[in-house]
Scaffold this motif. Sequence first.
Motif, PDB file in Angstrom:
ATOM      1  N   GLY A  42      -3.077  -3.795  -4.437  1.00 30.58           N
ATOM      2  CA  GLY A  42      -2.396  -4.000  -3.284  1.00 30.58           C
ATOM      3  C   GLY A  42      -2.110  -5.685  -2.829  1.00 30.58           C
ATOM      4  N   LEU A  43      -3.013  -6.308  -3.434  1.00 27.22           N
ATOM      5  CA  LEU A  43      -2.983  -7.844  -3.233  1.00 27.22           C
ATOM      6  C   LEU A  43      -1.740  -8.416  -3.949  1.00 27.22           C
ATOM      7  N   LEU A  44      -1.530  -7.850  -5.233  1.00 29.78           N
ATOM      8  CA  LEU A  44      -0.567  -8.342  -5.907  1.00 29.78           C
ATOM      9  C   LEU A  44       0.793  -7.737  -5.434  1.00 29.78           C
ATOM     10  N   GLN A  45       0.861  -6.805  -4.662  1.00 30.06           N
ATOM     11  CA  GLN A  45       1.994  -6.384  -4.130  1.00 30.06           C
ATOM     12  C   GLN A  45       2.495  -7.094  -3.074  1.00 30.06           C
ATOM     13  N   GLN A  46       1.454  -7.481  -2.071  1.00 31.87           N
ATOM     14  CA  GLN A  46       1.613  -8.357  -0.884  1.00 31.87           C
ATOM     15  C   GLN A  46       2.130  -9.756  -1.540  1.00 31.87           C
TER      16      GLN A  46
END
Length: 414
Positions: A42-46
């Motif tokens: 999720g952090l990489l997508q953000q």
Amino acid sequence: MKRILIISFLLAAFFSNAQQSLTLEECYALANKNYPIAKQIGLLQQKSDYEVDALQTGKLPKIDLVAQGSYQNQVTMIPNPVLEPLNKDQYRANFDVNQLIYNGGLIDANTKLKEAQTKTQQQQVEVNLYQIKTRINQLYFSILLLQERKEILIYKQEQLVSKIKEVNAGIKFGAILPASEKVLEAENLKIKQQLSEIHFDQKRLFENLSSLTYTTIPETSVLQKPTIITEENTAKNRPELKYFELQNQQIEASKMVISKNNLPKINAFGIAGYGNPGLNMVDNSYQPIFMVGLRANWNVFDWNKSKAEKDALTVSADIVATEKETFLLNNSLQLQEMENEIKKTEEIIKTDTAIIGLREYVEKSANSQLKNGVITTSEYLVEFTNLFEARTNQKLHEIQLALAKANYQVIKGN
């Protein structure tokens, strides 16, 4: 009302102490959800969303406020007595506006490259998470084996206690020597030791499984023995294969960006401001400034820089291909080893039932001989122990087979 509260309290206490059932798939799911690196997806997508938004702003007008004051020791002299000499101090303030019109799709190419990089990084996280499955298998089936051993030991203890009562009756009537009871009592204490060892080993393994799944799994939990069917097809679904594919897509996206860099770029620009002098350099007064136009630039020769960068990316693709080939080779070897382990354990299990049948027959015969005083309690205990050792071995082999099948599925990617 008081009675209802008491009943509710007792029911709550009962359900809180009830045994929790847990499956292997649930352990996988807990690890995928709770393991720290799982949050990186999720952090990489953000991070990617923010970076893509930043790239897309390149399509919007760029507005700069420019203010300048200067002094120079010389100015251009015009041999005309009517015109005033230019001021040596000059001042200017204006807005510069630049609007991208065409850059060959470079921004969109960089956006696709960023998205490809994010997918590759996210898949790397999936690969790391997938590797946890093997560790979960080892812990899960170790606990399962301890549970099976505990059940066999408890059953053995019950049979032993029953035998102790029979021996005590024989001692009472003088049919059996008094020392016979001590032999069985010693074996009973040995079983208690083994149950104690299982308790502490189980506690340690549950703690490790809880740490790996980042959740609290009670020691009273009953792990369900999974039914695993090994498929005969040769297809592999390992996340590493998708990772290699995404790496190649990222390389192709990088080549596209390099190609777009060499295309012409066209920008519209505008200047609006106020300065002394203005655009008319011979007028020594503050004048408005306004200018619009188009600007084009094209790097027609980059000394083969783009070609070198593309060649480097081609080599990177070859490296990915060798990594994929190496992975598939090692994966095939692991599958072969696990297939042999499965077949070997299945053959062993076939004889376990026959061994147990023979041991049961011998134990019944020894039991009859003990009752008739033909053999001693120690001699009977040997056959009694052999029987339960055979039953334990059968459970051990069944757990080993289930573990081998689970590892086979993990290696294959199912």
